[in-house]
Design a protein around this motif. Sequence first.
Motif, mmCIF file in Angstrom:
data_model
loop_
_atom_site.group_PDB
_atom_site.id
_atom_site.type_symbol
_atom_site.label_atom_id
_atom_site.label_comp_id
_atom_site.label_asym_id
_atom_site.label_seq_id
_atom_site.Cartn_x
_atom_site.Cartn_y
_atom_site.Cartn_z
ATOM 1 N N GLY A 126 5.381 -0.802 -3.420
ATOM 2 C CA GLY A 126 4.803 -0.510 -2.109
ATOM 3 C C GLY A 126 3.997 -1.658 -1.553
ATOM 4 N N CYS A 127 3.442 -1.438 -0.364
ATOM 5 C CA CYS A 127 2.629 -2.465 0.281
ATOM 6 C C CYS A 127 1.228 -2.485 -0.350
ATOM 7 C CB CYS A 127 2.512 -2.189 1.780
ATOM 8 S SG CYS A 127 1.617 -3.487 2.682
ATOM 9 N N ALA A 128 0.611 -3.668 -0.336
ATOM 10 C CA ALA A 128 -0.736 -3.821 -0.894
ATOM 11 C C ALA A 128 -1.800 -3.184 -0.001
ATOM 12 C CB ALA A 128 -1.043 -5.309 -1.078
ATOM 13 N N HIS B 219 3.993 -1.394 -8.506
ATOM 14 C CA HIS B 219 3.919 -2.789 -8.100
ATOM 15 C C HIS B 219 3.683 -2.808 -6.602
ATOM 16 C CE1 HIS B 219 4.785 -7.101 -7.972
ATOM 17 N NE2 HIS B 219 5.510 -6.861 -6.894
ATOM 18 N N ARG B 220 2.672 -3.577 -6.176
ATOM 19 C CA ARG B 220 2.414 -3.664 -4.737
ATOM 20 C C ARG B 220 2.238 -5.111 -4.321
ATOM 21 N NH1 ARG B 220 -2.361 0.685 -3.938
ATOM 22 N NH2 ARG B 220 -2.275 -0.004 -1.772
ATOM 23 N N ASN B 221 2.764 -5.446 -3.169
ATOM 24 C CA ASN B 221 2.537 -6.772 -2.588
ATOM 25 C C ASN B 221 2.547 -6.633 -1.068
ATOM 26 O OD1 ASN B 221 5.283 -6.875 -1.630
ATOM 27 N ND2 ASN B 221 5.974 -7.668 -3.611
ATOM 28 N N VAL B 222 2.289 -7.725 -0.377
ATOM 29 C CA VAL B 222 2.247 -7.665 1.078
ATOM 30 C C VAL B 222 3.635 -7.318 1.632
ATOM 31 C CG1 VAL B 222 1.884 -9.012 3.195
ATOM 32 C CG2 VAL B 222 0.298 -9.237 1.282
ATOM 33 N N ALA B 223 3.718 -6.204 2.320
ATOM 34 C CA ALA B 223 4.928 -5.734 2.998
ATOM 35 C C ALA B 223 6.047 -5.296 2.044
ATOM 36 C CB ALA B 223 5.454 -6.769 3.997
ATOM 37 N N ASN B 224 5.655 -4.879 0.822
ATOM 38 C CA ASN B 224 6.620 -4.304 -0.139
ATOM 39 C C ASN B 224 7.956 -5.034 -0.198
ATOM 40 O OD1 ASN B 224 5.935 -2.097 2.223
ATOM 41 N ND2 ASN B 224 8.153 -2.436 2.095
ATOM 42 N N VAL C 82 11.047 2.427 -3.234
ATOM 43 C CA VAL C 82 10.509 1.377 -2.368
ATOM 44 C C VAL C 82 9.870 2.115 -1.206
ATOM 45 C CG1 VAL C 82 10.998 -0.592 -0.881
ATOM 46 C CG2 VAL C 82 12.306 -0.292 -2.993
ATOM 47 N N CYS C 83 8.554 1.951 -1.071
ATOM 48 C CA CYS C 83 7.868 2.686 -0.007
ATOM 49 C C CYS C 83 7.146 1.738 0.937
ATOM 50 C CB CYS C 83 6.881 3.686 -0.592
ATOM 51 S SG CYS C 83 6.152 4.721 0.697
ATOM 52 N N GLY C 84 7.596 1.697 2.170
ATOM 53 C CA GLY C 84 6.910 0.924 3.198
ATOM 54 C C GLY C 84 5.957 1.824 3.948
ATOM 55 N N HIS C 85 5.345 1.305 4.978
ATOM 56 C CA HIS C 85 4.526 2.169 5.823
ATOM 57 C C HIS C 85 4.603 1.670 7.260
ATOM 58 C CE1 HIS C 85 0.977 -0.573 6.358
ATOM 59 N NE2 HIS C 85 1.505 -1.123 5.279
ATOM 60 N N TYR C 86 4.455 2.615 8.182
ATOM 61 C CA TYR C 86 4.478 2.255 9.598
ATOM 62 C C TYR C 86 3.250 1.420 9.937
ATOM 63 C CZ TYR C 86 8.311 5.560 10.195
ATOM 64 O OH TYR C 86 9.514 6.194 10.096
ATOM 65 N N ASN C 87 3.369 0.639 10.980
ATOM 66 C CA ASN C 87 2.271 -0.208 11.448
ATOM 67 C C ASN C 87 1.775 -1.162 10.350
ATOM 68 O OD1 ASN C 87 0.458 -1.251 13.252
ATOM 69 N ND2 ASN C 87 -1.028 0.407 13.050
ATOM 70 N N CYS C 88 2.715 -1.724 9.601
ATOM 71 C CA CYS C 88 2.380 -2.655 8.518
ATOM 72 C C CYS C 88 1.977 -4.010 9.122
ATOM 73 C CB CYS C 88 3.584 -2.827 7.600
ATOM 74 S SG CYS C 88 3.292 -3.980 6.237
ATOM 75 N N GLY C 89 0.793 -4.488 8.721
ATOM 76 C CA GLY C 89 0.281 -5.747 9.259
ATOM 77 C C GLY C 89 1.186 -6.931 8.954
#
Length: 210
Positions: A41-43, A63-68, A95-102
Motif C-alpha cells: 500500500g501507500c505510505a 509493505h508500503r511506499n510512496v504511491a504503492n 495491492v491497495c491504492g487510495h484516492y487523492n494520493c499525493g
Amino acid sequence: MRTLKHLFEQNRDWAKAISTRDPLFFQKLSTQQAPEYLWIGCADSRVPANEIVGVLPGEMFVHRNVANLVIHTDFNCLSVIEFAVSVLQVKHIIVCGHYNCGGVRAAMRDMRLGLIDNWLRHLRDVHQRHRTELDAIADENVRVDRLCELNVIEQVVNVCQTTMVQAAWEQGRALAIHGWIYSLTDGLLHDLNVGVTNASEALALSNRNH
Ligand code: CO
C-alpha cells in the motif's frame, strides 16, 4: 521532544488492552507469524493497513511506499514479496491504492520535486500509457482518482510478473493477487475487480491494460 513519552504511554495501553482480551496473545505471536495476506500500500499516514481491514498483528504482512508501486528492480519490495510468497506462503497479495494520493497528483502535475521525481517517473509512465482516457476527464480531482485506480491495476500486473509469483503458480499453488482502492473521505475500500489467480489471467489483465 527527546523521548516522545505519550507514544510509549499509548503503546502500554494498547498492549494492555490486547493482553486483557487474550493473555497469551503476544506469547503466541512471538514464536511464529503465519499471515495469509501480503498488503502492498501507500505510505500515506491515513491508510494504516491493519486498521482499515480490522486485522490484528500477525495477520497481515505489510509493505508500503510512496504511491504503492511495485518496481521490477526494487529489491526492497521484491524481497518482501519473496519472503511473503516463499516463506510465509501467503494466499493473497493485495495491492491497495487510495484516492487523492499525493504521489499520483504530483506525478500528474509534472512538478520538479527532487529525488522522488525518479520514483514518480513510474507513475508518469502509467499516465502516459492511459493519456487518451485521462485527458478526456476535465476535472483534475476526478483525473487524479482515475490515475490512482489505473496505477493499482498496473501494479497488480507488476506483482503477477515477478518471478516469485510466476513460480508459485507454476507449482500449482493457490495465490491470488487483488487490486483495491481506499477512499480517504469515508474510510471504505473498493475492489477494482482485477483479481488474478493464475498466469493466464495475469496475461489477460496485462493485455487489457496496455
Ligand atoms: Co498515497
